[in-house]
Design an enzyme around this catalytic site. Structure first.
Site, PDB file in Angstrom:
ATOM      1  N   SER A   1       0.830  -1.197   0.000  1.00 29.31           N
ATOM      2  CA  SER A   1       0.000   0.000   0.000  1.00 29.31           C
ATOM      3  C   SER A   1       0.871   1.255   0.000  1.00 29.31           C
ATOM      4  O   SER A   1       1.641   1.475  -0.936  1.00 29.31           O
ATOM      5  CB  SER A   1      -0.963  -0.040   1.192  1.00 29.31           C
ATOM      6  OG  SER A   1      -1.948   0.972   1.099  1.00 29.31           O
TER       7      SER A   1
ATOM      8  N   ASP B   1     -10.112  -3.926  -4.644  1.00 27.73           N
ATOM      9  CA  ASP B   1      -9.241  -2.926  -4.034  1.00 27.73           C
ATOM     10  C   ASP B   1      -9.261  -1.676  -4.893  1.00 27.73           C
ATOM     11  O   ASP B   1      -9.014  -1.756  -6.105  1.00 27.73           O
ATOM     12  CB  ASP B   1      -7.815  -3.492  -3.944  1.00 27.73           C
ATOM     13  CG  ASP B   1      -6.822  -2.553  -3.295  1.00 27.73           C
ATOM     14  OD1 ASP B   1      -7.190  -1.415  -2.938  1.00 27.73           O
ATOM     15  OD2 ASP B   1      -5.653  -2.952  -3.140  1.00 27.73           O
TER      16      ASP B   1
ATOM     17  N   HIS C   1      -8.011  -5.096  -0.208  1.00 30.83           N
ATOM     18  CA  HIS C   1      -6.821  -4.396   0.236  1.00 30.83           C
ATOM     19  C   HIS C   1      -6.456  -4.847   1.651  1.00 30.83           C
ATOM     20  O   HIS C   1      -7.309  -4.956   2.515  1.00 30.83           O
ATOM     21  CB  HIS C   1      -7.083  -2.885   0.225  1.00 30.83           C
ATOM     22  CG  HIS C   1      -5.856  -2.057   0.413  1.00 30.83           C
ATOM     23  ND1 HIS C   1      -5.045  -1.715  -0.633  1.00 30.83           N
ATOM     24  CD2 HIS C   1      -5.311  -1.513   1.519  1.00 30.83           C
ATOM     25  CE1 HIS C   1      -4.050  -0.976  -0.188  1.00 30.83           C
ATOM     26  NE2 HIS C   1      -4.171  -0.839   1.122  1.00 30.83           N
TER      27      HIS C   1
END
Length: 276
Positions: free
Chosen positions: A121, A216, A246
């Site tokens: 991320s 996501d 995610h």
């Protein structure tokens, strides 16, 4: 993030918290050493959390899994967080830790000729940026980059942002807020070290594995970044994990596909290290 259930990772031979110094930077890190006899390859790991949250504890299980499965020394970076520290604080810290690891590899049973950067991320953003910084500054020489559903773009209108705007843990409004905290009133919000998809060139970057999740918001920008790397001649693999959201990569030990993704990442790094 800090409010997620904590999943324990496997035991490693040694764990050490310390602060590393490079130029004016003082960066807290946690160093994981695998069992066996070194020197070992080195992975610099940058945690997720939108540049705003996350720390060494939230990254602990993932760092342990990658250390054990890859057989590498993993250096988890506790970089400065926004909004107290905006761009470029986080990427400067991660680059400083990477340079320190290269320059001091022998002291941690590491091999500076076999180094990778990785992150999930926001950490995927930082890993991509460190790879660019290392190329642009000709140090250190990186063998690989592991980008797990990375933040690479400021385009909030991609199909994955539209289709997964709400209901899958990470939201589009949440991502806008994270970016605002990190960039603030930056004079250049599109600087490639902030938004890696803005790089003028993707040539001569280290080989990459990009991992994305079906549900996501960041799926499409991660896959677009992989295509940019591939188009520039960078050996790149991109794997989408269907049915996943995610954050799944950090759930190894509880979610089967998370374990598969970690194993894929470890295998890709081992292959890259073996070619050095």
């Amino acid at each position: 993030m800090k409010n997620r259930p904590r999943i324990d990772g496997p035991e490693v031979a040694k764990v050490e918290d310390r602060t590393v110094s490079w130029r004016d930077a003082e960066v807290p890190v946690r160093i994981y050493t695998p069992a066996g006899t070194g020197p070992f390859p080195i992975l610099i790991w940058c945690h997720g959390g939108g540049m705003v949250v996350g720390d060494l504890e939230t990254a602990d299980a993932t760092a342990r899994h990658l250390t054990v499965e890859t057989g590498c020394v993993t250096i988890s970076v506790d970089y400065r967080l926004a909004p107290e520290s905006k761009f470029p604080g986080a990427c400067d810290d991660c680059y400083a830790a990477t340079v320190w690891a290269s320059d001091n590899a022998a002291s941690i049973q590491g091999d500076a000729s076999r180094m990778a950067v990785g992150g999930d991320s926001a950490g995927g953003n930082l890993a991509a940026v460190v790879a660019q910084m290392a190329r642009d500054r000709a140090h250190p020489d990186l063998a690989f980059q592991l980008l797990v559903y990375p933040m690479t773009s400021l385009d909030f209108e991609t199909p994955s942002y539209v289709d997964n705007a709400d209901g899958y843990l990470l939201t589009r409004d949440g991502m806008k807020w994270y970016w605002d905290q990190y960039l603030g009133a930056s004079d250049d919000p599109n600087h490639p070290y902030a938004v890696p998809s803005r790089a003028g060139s993707f040539k001569n970057l280290p080989p990459a594995l990009v991992i994305t999740a079906e549900f996501d918001p960041l799926r499409d920008e991660g896959e677009a970044y992989a295509k940019n790397l591939e188009a520039a001649g960078v050996p790149t693999a991109c794997t989408r994990y269907d049915g996943m959201i995610h954050g799944f990569f950090g759930m190894s030990g509880a979610v089967d596909k998370a374990g598969q993704a970690v194993s894929e990442a470890a295998a890709a790094m081992k292959k890259a290290f073996a070619s050095k």
